[in-house]
Design a protein around this motif. Sequence first.
Motif, PDB file in Angstrom:
ATOM      1  N   GLU A  54       0.826  -1.220   0.000  1.00  0.00           N
ATOM      2  CA  GLU A  54       0.000   0.000   0.000  1.00  0.00           C
ATOM      3  C   GLU A  54       0.851   1.258   0.000  1.00  0.00           C
ATOM      4  OE1 GLU A  54      -3.209   0.403   2.786  1.00  0.00           O
ATOM      5  OE2 GLU A  54      -4.009  -1.559   2.230  1.00  0.00           O
TER       6      GLU A  54
ATOM      7  N   GLN B 141       2.475   1.820  -3.359  1.00  0.00           N
ATOM      8  CA  GLN B 141       1.513   2.389  -4.309  1.00  0.00           C
ATOM      9  C   GLN B 141       1.321   3.892  -4.050  1.00  0.00           C
ATOM     10  OE1 GLN B 141       1.441   0.054  -6.629  1.00  0.00           O
ATOM     11  NE2 GLN B 141      -0.781   0.121  -6.851  1.00  0.00           N
TER      12      GLN B 141
ATOM     13  N   ARG C 285       2.153   6.928  -6.600  1.00  0.00           N
ATOM     14  CA  ARG C 285       1.141   7.917  -7.007  1.00  0.00           C
ATOM     15  C   ARG C 285       1.630   9.339  -6.740  1.00  0.00           C
ATOM     16  NH1 ARG C 285      -2.707   4.232  -5.089  1.00  0.00           N
ATOM     17  NH2 ARG C 285      -2.715   5.226  -3.040  1.00  0.00           N
TER      18      ARG C 285
END
Length: 441
Positions: free
Chosen positions: A386, A389, A393
Amino acid sequence: MQKSFEDFKFNRQILNAITEAGYEEPTPIQQKAITPILAGQDVMGIAQTGTGKTAAYVLPMLMKLKYAQGSDPRALILSPTRELAMQIEENIRLFAKYTDLRTVVLYGGLGPKTQIAELEKGVDIIVATPGRFLDLYLAEHINTKQLKFLVMDEADKMMDMGFIGKIHRILEVVPRKRQNLLFSATMSELVHKIAGDFLAFPTVVEVSPQATPANTVSQQLYLVPNTKTKINLLQYLLKDDEDFHRLIIFSKTKNTADNIYRFLLRKYGEEEVRVIHANKGQNTRINSINAFKEGSVRMLVATDVAARGLDVSDVSHVINFDIPIVIEDYVHRIGRTGRATKSGVAISMATPAEQYYVNKIEKLIRQQIPVADMPDEVFVEKTGFEEQQAQAREIDLQKRKENPDFKGAFHDKKASNLKVNKSKKDKAGKKKMGGQTKRKR
């Protein structure tokens, strides 16, 4: 240059208060700003926190106001936050102790009843946040007709916090004939604009290049892969409780601040650590700051709400658990240590996604922050899916900011997958067509 406070021709009451406060000689900003302020000039001061700028305008103002007079305010000092407002008021009390000048501090977050009662007793100096000042003015508790001084402290923070409309409203209700003083750590476009509306032919005093950290602060940067490793590094650093004897840990969000606080609470207990952020009640924040100032707690975890106006001597370290997104806040955060002539250390921890802001900060302060090696004793955690990611981003977003045509790594991946799938389909289509043709023959 004035080498001592005696050279400014202050009266005995002020000189005695300065001596008792333990100030021996004026700081560079005081040397440059006091004389033009005493001479009645409008002054624009560029100075970061920790340089003694509050005394640079408070001392000459006290000298010019001299003694209590009438019941309406003659000086108004505007501050972006209640913490800074309280800090300025504390400074005024310190230097005005041998005068009968009356000061009232006005800020939101609690009912105005007590503040109104204070105003009704009569006041010479008001220190206020813009919103609360306007509320009480519009409710007719403040008469501005006698105002001779208007000071805007930390103008850059006021602009960041969206106070420009309120400031213009205040400028409409104060007398045109007055002395104006504006202090800011940085000169953004908005600060330039408000300075143009606010100051008449100002004397500009600048003690160092814009937004440079005080040279009493030594800076270090640790490059870390993720949040868990940051916690491990923090735990390792805090083992040295003799060196890290009073520190402020800054985080970007209230959520992170609470998480760090809970972690430290388990390790060190309530008597060593406090947390302050916007969700904490006013009394809790004041009590936490006072406990930290008195030295009864060693660590203060804070969001940027406390980065300004928190004047605590002997803060040994500032730790930037997160790199601030508003890059000017870096200068204000690390200005909490190395105050006046004392030295201090500022330690920052940056993940790959925060490197972008580190580069921007280095540009702003015109220096590179030395990178420190990760100590062998610190366990470097694997970055979870997580967080990986989220970092990817964030990095995409940063690249898009710099280059609007950048589509993002995720987009590139998607596009290449589409290409692969398309070519597979094309091949399959051709085979099919080939087969059909043969059958027709």
